[in-house]
Structure formats: C-alpha cells, structure tokens
Scaffold this active site. Structure first.
Site, PDB file in Angstrom:
ATOM      1  N   LYS A 190       1.445   7.567   4.253  1.00  0.00           N
ATOM      2  CA  LYS A 190       1.004   6.171   4.180  1.00  0.00           C
ATOM      3  C   LYS A 190       0.362   5.725   5.486  1.00  0.00           C
ATOM      4  O   LYS A 190       0.123   4.532   5.679  1.00  0.00           O
ATOM      5  CB  LYS A 190       2.202   5.265   3.873  1.00  0.00           C
ATOM      6  CG  LYS A 190       2.825   5.503   2.506  1.00  0.00           C
ATOM      7  CD  LYS A 190       4.098   4.710   2.335  1.00  0.00           C
ATOM      8  CE  LYS A 190       4.881   5.202   1.131  1.00  0.00           C
ATOM      9  NZ  LYS A 190       6.243   4.618   1.096  1.00  0.00           N
ATOM     10  N   HIS A 215      -1.964 -14.363  12.095  1.00  0.00           N
ATOM     11  CA  HIS A 215      -1.251 -13.081  12.116  1.00  0.00           C
ATOM     12  C   HIS A 215      -2.156 -11.895  12.445  1.00  0.00           C
ATOM     13  O   HIS A 215      -1.930 -10.794  11.961  1.00  0.00           O
ATOM     14  CB  HIS A 215      -0.524 -12.817  10.795  1.00  0.00           C
ATOM     15  CG  HIS A 215       0.381 -13.931  10.372  1.00  0.00           C
ATOM     16  ND1 HIS A 215       1.460 -14.317  11.134  1.00  0.00           N
ATOM     17  CD2 HIS A 215       0.361 -14.738   9.296  1.00  0.00           C
ATOM     18  CE1 HIS A 215       2.075 -15.322  10.521  1.00  0.00           C
ATOM     19  NE2 HIS A 215       1.423 -15.593   9.407  1.00  0.00           N
ATOM     20  N   ARG A 242       3.664 -10.130   7.785  1.00  0.00           N
ATOM     21  CA  ARG A 242       5.079  -9.793   7.759  1.00  0.00           C
ATOM     22  C   ARG A 242       5.515  -8.835   8.862  1.00  0.00           C
ATOM     23  O   ARG A 242       6.695  -8.603   9.059  1.00  0.00           O
ATOM     24  CB  ARG A 242       5.450  -9.232   6.390  1.00  0.00           C
ATOM     25  CG  ARG A 242       6.580  -9.983   5.762  1.00  0.00           C
ATOM     26  CD  ARG A 242       6.728  -9.633   4.319  1.00  0.00           C
ATOM     27  NE  ARG A 242       5.824 -10.411   3.506  1.00  0.00           N
ATOM     28  CZ  ARG A 242       5.803 -10.363   2.191  1.00  0.00           C
ATOM     29  NH1 ARG A 242       6.620  -9.560   1.556  1.00  0.00           N
ATOM     30  NH2 ARG A 242       4.977 -11.103   1.520  1.00  0.00           N
ATOM     31  N   PRO A 255       0.810  -1.217   0.000  1.00  0.00           N
ATOM     32  CA  PRO A 255       0.000   0.000   0.000  1.00  0.00           C
ATOM     33  C   PRO A 255       0.841   1.263   0.000  1.00  0.00           C
ATOM     34  O   PRO A 255       1.649   1.491   0.888  1.00  0.00           O
ATOM     35  CB  PRO A 255      -0.830  -0.115   1.275  1.00  0.00           C
ATOM     36  CG  PRO A 255      -0.140  -1.107   2.121  1.00  0.00           C
ATOM     37  CD  PRO A 255       0.757  -1.923   1.263  1.00  0.00           C
ATOM     38  N   GLU A 256       0.658   2.063  -1.034  1.00  0.00           N
ATOM     39  CA  GLU A 256       1.251   3.394  -1.088  1.00  0.00           C
ATOM     40  C   GLU A 256       0.105   4.383  -0.953  1.00  0.00           C
ATOM     41  O   GLU A 256      -1.027   3.987  -0.682  1.00  0.00           O
ATOM     42  CB  GLU A 256       1.999   3.592  -2.415  1.00  0.00           C
ATOM     43  CG  GLU A 256       3.124   2.584  -2.615  1.00  0.00           C
ATOM     44  CD  GLU A 256       3.911   2.812  -3.899  1.00  0.00           C
ATOM     45  OE1 GLU A 256       3.998   3.968  -4.339  1.00  0.00           O
ATOM     46  OE2 GLU A 256       4.443   1.844  -4.458  1.00  0.00           O
ATOM     47  N   ARG A 270      16.308  -0.791  -3.544  1.00  0.00           N
ATOM     48  CA  ARG A 270      14.977  -0.860  -4.161  1.00  0.00           C
ATOM     49  C   ARG A 270      15.117  -1.089  -5.655  1.00  0.00           C
ATOM     50  O   ARG A 270      15.896  -0.395  -6.316  1.00  0.00           O
ATOM     51  CB  ARG A 270      14.231   0.460  -3.966  1.00  0.00           C
ATOM     52  CG  ARG A 270      13.925   0.796  -2.547  1.00  0.00           C
ATOM     53  CD  ARG A 270      12.722   0.001  -2.079  1.00  0.00           C
ATOM     54  NE  ARG A 270      12.662  -0.049  -0.642  1.00  0.00           N
ATOM     55  CZ  ARG A 270      13.304  -0.967   0.078  1.00  0.00           C
ATOM     56  NH1 ARG A 270      14.044  -1.867  -0.492  1.00  0.00           N
ATOM     57  NH2 ARG A 270      13.211  -0.961   1.389  1.00  0.00           N
TER      58      ARG A 270
END
Length: 282
Positions: free
Chosen positions: A59, A109, A128, A2-3, A272
């Site tokens: 974000k 999770h 994560r 998600p950006e 990146r």
DNA sequence: ACTATTTCCTGGATGC
DNA sequence: TGCATCCAGGAAATAG
C-alpha cells in the site's frame, strides 16, 4: 480507504505526471506525527532530486529518486549508490497526493508541499493523519510481505502454515501479504467460500488454492476499473476517481447474498468489521 | 514466535 | 438545531 488497487491506480497516475520532474524545494507542516523519518532528513533527501519512477509496493507509493546530475548516465553498478534514494508515502485512510498549480489554494490538512521544476506543486494532504511519509537512503525500502499479484501458489500456501489466527486477520497482516485491506479481504473470502473466522491453519491446500485465485482476481478487476477512471483523480478529492468494484459482501450487512439470497452478516474480527454470507462461506 | 488488544486521528453519520 | 457519541480504517505499540 486506499488498498492495493487504489494505490496502484494513484501510483500510475503520479508516474504519468511527475516522472522526470525535479524536486526543487520541500515544505513540511507542523504536524510531525506522520513523518517516519526526521523532517530535516526528508527535506534534504528530496531536494534537488529527479523523480526517476513512481511505483507501488503493497500500500506504499515509492518515488525512486536520483541526483539531478546523475540524471541519464549510462549504467551504474548495483552497489549501494549514494546518489539514489526513495520517498515513501503511505496514504493511510484519507491521504491524498495532489499535483496542482502553485496558486491553487492550499487545502486544510496539507502536510507537505514539494515544488517541482516544472512549476507544479506536489502536495500531501491527509485530514486524519493515518498516512506516513519517510525516506530510504542506504538500502532499498522493504515493505515486508509478498506482493499478492506476484506470489506463486506454494509460497502463498506456506504463509498460513501453523497460524491459528482467523484467515481474515492473516490476510490483513502486511508482513505476510502486502496490499490487501479490509474490503478486498472480505471480497476474496466470499469468492473462495471461506468464512473470515476460519483459522488459517485449518484451511486445506485446495481451499487455499481457491483463495489464491480469488485474491488475484479481485485485485486485478479492481485495478482494471481504477485504470479506466484514472483521468484526473489526483486533483480531485481522491474518492471520486474510483469506480467501485461491485462489492458482493463488503458493506452489505442485512442485504441478500447475490448468490443464495441469504442475508449478509457482519461480525468484528480483530477490530475490523467483516462481512460474509453464512450460507456460501464455510 | 505468535496472537489479541489498544491506540492514533478527524469528519461524517447517527441519536436524543 | 445543537450537541454528544460512535464509527471508519492501517499499522504500530503494548500486553499476554
């Protein structure tokens, strides 16, 4: 991943579903590495608060909270109001905020469950654990950087003054510009004809002007697509809900540039992966 | 003050 | 099929 556009979409969807609801109780899981505030503080800050609004900052998703009794009082003074607080959620890579019925099976999770007065659960799930949960009480949360969709040209240009770092890294630096991530950085650079490795301070004002426009365009287009697919993403697994913007370079290594047919290159900058057209971008 | 590099974390993809 | 390895990503921490 998600950006800004995805977080915007998620925040809007959550606002629709939980604004006005009251958090009755909070459960936090064993894994505390994703808590940026102490667990006890998060719990006491959230409990018995009404969700006044949900919005995006960079974000981050910000839940504006007010004490239940303060609910719909007339105007209050601007000074720090102890009845106000914020819950701040960063989804990281794989974080999801799920609004569901309490009887729904708790997903693997799941790190936080908020019981709402409406009877629904608001759950935070993140395999994560790159996501982060925190609260702000004394002062408003400061996300750092400027909002790409709000900033004007002059302050945008000055963000890069004197910076030798590659423009790609500068775009990802949330202390400068908040909300742009790897995908939209690559897409914006392609649209403005700039190579990701270009030193930020080597870019002319005119070129920065193109970048300025490209970033806003790309983000607005992506939000428009997200907004049209918003339906029930919160209940789904997060990725399904988004119509992907047609990427022109991101993830297209070796494929042909849509403008000039040159194969798209992929290089690594600051760890990146960065995708660009070697012919269209200088 | 700035920049570059490393670290965190799991699941999915890939390689042998 | 099974096992190991790599990679993705954002941001904080570390090192220079």
């Amino acid at each position: 991943m998600p950006e800004l556009p995805e977080v915007e979409t998620i925040a809007r969807g959550l606002a629709r579903r939980v604004t006005g609801d009251v958090i009755e109780s909070v459960w936090l899981g064993e894994k505390t590495d994703l808590l940026k505030s102490p667990a006890a503080l998060i719990a006491t800050t959230l409990e018995s608060r009404r969700i006044a609004s949900v919005r995006r900052m960079g974000k981050h998703i910000v839940f504006d909270l007010e004490s239940e009794s303060q609910g719909r009082r007339a105007k209050k003074t601007k000074a720090a109001d102890p009845s106000k607080a914020q819950w701040i959620v960063h989804l990281g890579m794989t974080g999801r905020l799920q609004v569901c019925e309490p009887q729904e099976e708790v997903a693997r999770h799941t790190h936080a469950i908020l019981k709402l007065a409406s009877g629904k659960d608001l759950r935070f799930v993140d395999p994560r654990r790159f996501g982060r949960l925190s609260v702000a009480t004394a002062a408003d949360f400061d996300a750092g950087g400027v909002e790409p969709l709000e900033v004007e040209l002059d302050p945008f240009v000055s963000l890069f003054r004197g910076r030798k770092t590659p423009i790609k890294s500068a775009l990802l630096n949330q202390k400068l510009l908040r909300g742009v991530g790897n995908i939209y950085a690559d897409e914006s650079l392609f649209r403005s004809g700039l190579r990701p490795r270009r030193r930020a301070n080597s870019i002319t004002r005119e070129q920065l002007g193109k970048l300025f426009v490209a970033i806003k365009e790309v983000l607005r287009e992506a939000i428009a697509l997200g907004g049209s697919s918003i339906s029930d993403y919160v209940d789904d697994d997060g990725k399904e809900g988004f119509f992907q913007l047609q990427h022109r370079v991101y993830g297209r290594e070796g494929e042909r540039c849509l403008v000039c047919k040159t194969p798209i290159k992929r290089i690594v900058i600051g760890g990146r992966s960065s995708h660009f057209c070697p012919k269209c971008q200088k």
